[in-house]
Design a protein around this motif. Structure first.
Motif, short mmCIF file in Angstrom:
data_model
loop_
_atom_site.label_atom_id
_atom_site.label_comp_id
_atom_site.label_asym_id
_atom_site.label_seq_id
_atom_site.Cartn_x
_atom_site.Cartn_y
_atom_site.Cartn_z
N LEU A 166 -10.49 -76.04 -19.10
CA LEU A 166 -11.24 -75.27 -18.12
C LEU A 166 -10.49 -75.21 -16.79
O LEU A 166 -10.44 -74.15 -16.13
CB LEU A 166 -12.64 -75.87 -17.92
CG LEU A 166 -13.57 -75.08 -16.98
CD1 LEU A 166 -13.75 -73.65 -17.47
CD2 LEU A 166 -14.92 -75.79 -16.86
N THR A 172 -7.86 -72.76 -17.07
CA THR A 172 -8.44 -71.43 -17.15
C THR A 172 -8.81 -70.89 -15.77
O THR A 172 -8.67 -69.70 -15.50
CB THR A 172 -9.67 -71.43 -18.07
OG1 THR A 172 -9.26 -71.80 -19.39
CG2 THR A 172 -10.34 -70.07 -18.12
N VAL A 173 -9.31 -71.77 -14.88
CA VAL A 173 -9.69 -71.30 -13.54
C VAL A 173 -8.52 -71.25 -12.59
O VAL A 173 -8.69 -70.92 -11.41
CB VAL A 173 -10.82 -72.16 -12.94
CG1 VAL A 173 -12.06 -72.12 -13.82
CG2 VAL A 173 -10.35 -73.60 -12.70
N ARG A 184 -9.43 -68.73 -23.58
CA ARG A 184 -10.01 -68.55 -22.25
C ARG A 184 -11.31 -67.77 -22.35
O ARG A 184 -12.29 -68.07 -21.66
CB ARG A 184 -9.03 -67.80 -21.34
CG ARG A 184 -7.83 -68.60 -20.93
CD ARG A 184 -7.24 -68.07 -19.63
NE ARG A 184 -6.96 -66.64 -19.69
CZ ARG A 184 -5.80 -66.13 -20.03
NH1 ARG A 184 -4.79 -66.93 -20.35
NH2 ARG A 184 -5.61 -64.82 -20.05
N HIS A 185 -11.31 -66.76 -23.20
CA HIS A 185 -12.52 -65.96 -23.38
C HIS A 185 -13.67 -66.82 -23.90
O HIS A 185 -14.81 -66.73 -23.42
CB HIS A 185 -12.22 -64.82 -24.35
CG HIS A 185 -13.21 -63.71 -24.32
ND1 HIS A 185 -13.09 -62.62 -23.49
CD2 HIS A 185 -14.36 -63.52 -25.01
CE1 HIS A 185 -14.13 -61.82 -23.67
NE2 HIS A 185 -14.90 -62.33 -24.60
N THR A 197 -15.02 -69.14 -21.11
CA THR A 197 -15.91 -68.50 -20.14
C THR A 197 -17.29 -68.26 -20.73
O THR A 197 -18.28 -68.20 -20.00
CB THR A 197 -15.31 -67.17 -19.66
OG1 THR A 197 -15.09 -66.30 -20.78
CG2 THR A 197 -14.00 -67.38 -18.94
N ARG A 198 -17.36 -68.10 -22.06
CA ARG A 198 -18.66 -67.92 -22.69
C ARG A 198 -19.37 -69.26 -22.91
O ARG A 198 -20.58 -69.35 -22.82
CB ARG A 198 -18.50 -67.21 -24.05
CG ARG A 198 -17.97 -65.79 -23.95
CD ARG A 198 -18.97 -64.85 -23.28
NE ARG A 198 -18.52 -63.47 -23.32
CZ ARG A 198 -17.74 -62.92 -22.41
NH1 ARG A 198 -17.29 -63.65 -21.41
NH2 ARG A 198 -17.39 -61.65 -22.49
N ALA A 225 -21.56 -70.68 -15.88
CA ALA A 225 -20.87 -70.11 -14.73
C ALA A 225 -20.91 -71.05 -13.53
O ALA A 225 -19.94 -71.16 -12.78
CB ALA A 225 -21.49 -68.76 -14.37
N ARG A 238 -18.18 -73.60 -13.80
CA ARG A 238 -16.87 -73.01 -13.52
C ARG A 238 -16.68 -72.82 -12.02
O ARG A 238 -15.60 -73.08 -11.49
CB ARG A 238 -16.73 -71.65 -14.23
CG ARG A 238 -16.62 -71.74 -15.74
CD ARG A 238 -16.00 -70.47 -16.31
NE ARG A 238 -16.61 -69.25 -15.80
CZ ARG A 238 -17.69 -68.69 -16.31
NH1 ARG A 238 -18.29 -69.24 -17.36
NH2 ARG A 238 -18.19 -67.58 -15.80
N GLN A 279 -13.82 -74.14 -9.61
CA GLN A 279 -12.98 -73.20 -8.85
C GLN A 279 -13.00 -73.53 -7.37
O GLN A 279 -11.95 -73.50 -6.70
CB GLN A 279 -13.48 -71.76 -9.08
CG GLN A 279 -13.10 -71.19 -10.43
CD GLN A 279 -13.88 -69.94 -10.77
OE1 GLN A 279 -14.98 -69.73 -10.27
NE2 GLN A 279 -13.32 -69.12 -11.64
N GLY A 303 -11.65 -66.23 -8.67
CA GLY A 303 -12.83 -66.55 -9.47
C GLY A 303 -14.07 -66.76 -8.64
O GLY A 303 -15.19 -66.68 -9.16
#
Length: 871
Positions: A232, A235-236, A280-281, A284-285, A289, A292, A296, A316
């Motif tokens: 994660l 990813t961010v 990554r997709h 995010t699912r 949020a 995340r 971020q 982000g």
């Protein structure tokens, strides 16, 4: 998640029947399979290594089926402590990295038997001493079979296997980019796309199948907490930096390396720390949020404190509602990063900084530049004006940036004089000074002495790319009026190259590429113009604000080459996305008029003229608008509207006079004036422009060509046709980038040529020049070679009486001239905007009135009449 690949293995075996086609795209695995198939009874000790999802389990499953088919028993677990060696058993051990030391020792002992058949598969992490010892023992004399990501041909092979058809290159690229070539992810995605019939949807929206995403989400959830957080964090936007990752993940920096290895061994992360798009997709699912955003925000604050890049983390957070001093500072820093990279994202980041609490005035200049790069000129000018309205409240850098933005916008809108005023204001400020950016504006309005002073005063600038390009631009523009065209073109093209893909060109009153192209067109160097514009369009030089200008100038080049269809396509492309600003609108209107005139399209010419009348009112005359103005002057003459453009023509000549009548710019305007005068029967004006062209002829190849063409055009219209001289002049125009005009000169001279052989030669020349006007950039209009009817110019010193007054009317004379040129009735009708039947009636009346008994007699009578009435 030790069973990754096994869920797909059953599907692969079902598709392939257990053959080695199930290993398509993995040559190392396929070689091992074929070695075993060729001699399943032979002893073998092989180590297979690869991350999760690389196909180890698939390979072992297929080898197990192969051994079983050969009558060899297979076992997949480590031998017990008291189990004897069995030479009739093949030992296929998967996930050996999970075995304890005792079990690994028993596997090693089993493999030490001379008749043993052992294949041991493991991930690259964890790397224990016992596993390493087994791998060394088994690999004596040969290395392990290493499985890794597929390349594009490998992905294509997998797609062909699982989809049952040859995949398109676009599908292969999409799957490869989404999965990074991980065999397990490739198979999952292909099977999911096939089952959901979503191949087209993936290409259109980039959305992988929901079932694949959900299953990956489950597997991510099953990972250890450290691996999940690392995935994660990457990813961010967290960099592969032990200090940053350690602070973000609350682990010691020394432990980050092992954590990266552990994540890479899962196959969900590449060895370089990259997380493939499909994972990554799924992340995010699968991750809420809010979680995340917390990560971020924390990453942004860590990077802000360390002085690192905050762009990815701050991106982000845009739209998340995060506020506070540190968040605002992170958005501001990220906005600066995006602005340096000329990314449209800068607008959103600066807006987010203001929403998070940053003072609007402090960011106004940078927000103005960001808006300019995205083509939002209204916002750019509004925010620049905020800074200029309160110069005492901002620093000098902000004021200079605001002036550059406002001046660029005003230049777009045809207000070059106002842009020059802004540069003058900046030069008078304590924090300012003369800027080389002022030179194009000052030269453009005729303030040459002031431009020279600015050049002298701004000789020393900071050694930045923008400053270097601005200096080259300033000297190049100055040389167009006080130097040589070659020097000017060289400096302008170098300025364009220096800026390269930098969008900072948007801060200039005009881009180096645009000015270089204009100068090249005025020199007749269309190849140079096309080259510099092509590079600017490919690099998106200057951002969206100048994209239309570059396309329109490409259209102007295409029109001069005689490629009307390509010019129209470029014109349409430039006008399709947004409303054109006055400078671009003037050029677009001139192109519409010029293309319609060249195609003999009266309806199009009238429509273009209505557009042009409005465009020319909104755009005052400056040096860089002389090309479109010249087109409009000629178009106005064709429509008997010269009085409408005459004030602008007078203003243009006054501007050139203030600049010393520089040939580079003046020749093209005199050439347009000559053509307009010819079309309007204005002999005195035609002679004046022709004389000006003769004076400037020695200054350049282009000037020489148009001066010779003007001379021969007037001679031909006066009835003195020297076919060889006309052909030489027409070919000179073609060589100078005026292909259509060259063909037209030859065809008009042919109409007035008494000698049939010479007339045919000139018509052939016209056709050849119009055919040669074609370029790979687009086709020429089908009627490019047609002669345009031109009234005779009344040249005062050559006037004589009419010997056959009243024999035929003015319209019949036009018809007669075109009949003698060899055109059909249909072609003549298209030229004169009447029907072919009307042309036939005109010819019949002339034949009856002249008493011509045959077609030959009619042609003889017409030649006498057309040649007899000399203006």
């Amino acid at each position: 998640m030790q069973t990754r690949g096994r869920t797909v293995m059953a599907a692969v075996k079902a598709e392939t029947g257990g053959s080695d086609s199930g290993l398509a795209g993995a040559p190392a695995a396929r070689r091992l399979y074929r070695d075993v198939a060729s001699a399943p009874a032979e002893p073998r000790r092989t180590v297979v290594v690869g991350p999760g999802g690389s196909g180890k389990s698939v390979l072992l499953g297929l080898l197990g089926a192969l051994y079983a088919g050969a009558g060899v028993a297979v076992r997949t677990d480590a031998p017990g402590s008291d189990e004897p060696f069995d030479q009739d058993v093949a030992l296929l051990v998967d996930d050996a990295h999970l075995l304890d030391d005792a079990a690994l020792e028993r596997v090693r002992a089993w493999g030490a038997e001379p008749e043993s058949r052992v294949v041991l598969a493991h991930r690259p992490w964890p790397r224990g001493g016992s596993l390493a010892a087994v791998a060394v023992a088994f690999g004596a004399g040969r290395g392990p079979v290493v499985l890794g990501p597929l390349d594009r041909p490998g992905v294509a092979a997998r797609a062909n296997l699982l989809l049952g058809e040859r995949p398109t290159a676009e599908l292969v690229d999409l799957v490869f980019e989404q999965t990074g070539g991980s065999p397990d992810l490739v198979d999952r995605l292909l099977v999911g796309l096939r089952d959901e019939r979503a191949l087209a949807r993936l290409g259109a929206a980039g959305e992988p199948p929901a079932a694949v995403v959900r299953q990956l989400g489950y597997e991510i959830d099953a990972q250890p907490v450290g691996v999940r957080d690392l995935l994660l964090g990457r990813t961010v936007g967290a960099p592969v930096d032990p200090e940053v990752l350690g602070a973000l993940l609350d682990v010691a920096p020394a432990a980050v390396g092992e954590l990266l290895d552990r994540a890479a061994a899962t196959g969900l992360m590449a060895p370089d720390g990259a997380v493939v798009p499909l994972v990554r997709h799924a992340l995010t699912r699968a991750v809420p949020a809010a979680h995340r955003q917390v990560l971020q925000r924390r990453l942004a604050e860590i990077q802000l404190a360390a002085g690192g890049s905050v762009l990815v983390a701050a991106r982000g957070l845009v739209g998340s509602g995060a506020t506070g001093t540190r968040v605002a500072a992170a958005f501001e820093r990220a906005g600066d990063e995006a602005l340096r990279e000329c990314l449209p994202l800068a607008v959103d980041l600066f807006d987010a900084a203001v929403e998070a609490g940053a003072p609007p005035l402090a960011l106004a200049a940078r927000r103005a530049e960001a808006a300019l790069l995205t083509g939002d000129l209204d916002a750019a000018l509004r925010r620049a004006d905020q800074v200029l309205g309160e110069p005492a409240a901002v620093d000098g850098d902000a004021a200079q940036r605001a002036v550059a933005v406002a001046a660029a916008v005003l230049a777009h809108r045809g207000m070059l004089s106002r842009a020059a005023e802004l540069y003058r204001w900046l030069a008078a400020q304590p924090f300012g000074g003369p800027s080389p950016l002022a030179v194009p504006a000052l030269v453009g309005i005729g303030a040459l002495d002031e431009a020279r002073d600015v050049l002298a005063a701004s000789a020393r600038q900071a050694p930045t790319v923008l400053a270097g390009a601005a200096a080259l631009l300033a000297h190049g523009v100055h040389d167009t009026v006080a130097g040589t065209p070659t020097a000017a073109l060289s400096q302008l093209t170098r300025a364009a190259v220096l800026l390269g893909s930098s969008g900072r060109a948007a801060l200039l009153p005009d881009t180096p590429a645009a000015l270089a192209a204009l100068v090249a067109i005025h020199c007749g160097e269309l190849d140079v113009a096309q080259s510099v514009l092509g590079q600017a369009v490919a690099a998106e030089l200057g951002g969206r604000a100048v994209a239309a200008r570059h396309l329109l100038l490409q259209a102007l080049v295409a029109m001069h080459r005689g490629s009307g269809a390509h010019a129209r396509a470029l014109l349409q492309s430039a006008s399709a996305t947004r409303r054109l600003e006055p400078r671009d609108e003037l050029l677009a209107a001139a192109l519409e008029v010029g293309l319609a005139r060249r195609a003999g399209d009266l309806a199009g010419l009238l429509a273009g003229w209505r557009r042009a009348r409005e465009a020319i009112v909104r755009h005052p005359v400056d040096l860089y608008s002389l090309q479109p103005l010249g087109e409009l002057v000629v178009g106005a003459a064709r429509l008997n509207e010269r009085r409408w453009v005459q004030p602008y023509l007078d203003e243009a000549e006054a501007l050139l006079d203030r600049l010393g009548d520089p040939p580079l710019w003046a020749v093209a305007l005199h050439w347009s004036g000559l053509q307009a005068a010819i079309g309007s029967d204005d002999g005195a004006t035609a002679q004046r422009h022709a004389a000006a062209l003769e004076r400037m002829a020695p200054t350049s190849r282009y000037a020489t060509a148009v001066a010779a063409a003007g001379r021969e055009w007037l001679r031909s219209l006066a009835g003195d046709v020297d076919a060889d001289a006309v052909e030489a002049a027409a070919r000179g125009l073609h060589g100078a980038g005026l292909s259509w005009e060259g063909g037209r000169l030859a065809s008009q001279a042919a109409i007035r040529c008494r000698d049939r052989k010479s007339m045919n030669a000139l018509l052939g020349c016209a056709r050849a020049l119009q055919g040669g006007a074609e370029t790979p950039s687009g086709p020429a209009p089908a009627d490019a070679g047609r002669a345009q009817p031109v009234r005779r110019v009344k040249v005062p010193e050559q006037q004589s009486g009419e010997s056959a007054a009243g024999a035929i009317s003015g319209r019949e004379r036009e018809v007669a001239e075109l009949v003698l040129s060899g055109l059909t009735y249909k072609q003549i009708g298209e030229q004169l905007f009447i029907s072919a039947k009307t042309v036939e009636n005109h010819v019949a009346r002339m034949r009856q009135r002249l008493g011509s008994g045959s077609r030959g007699e009619l042609f003889a009578h017409l030649r006498m009449l057309v040649g007899d009435k000399q203006p």
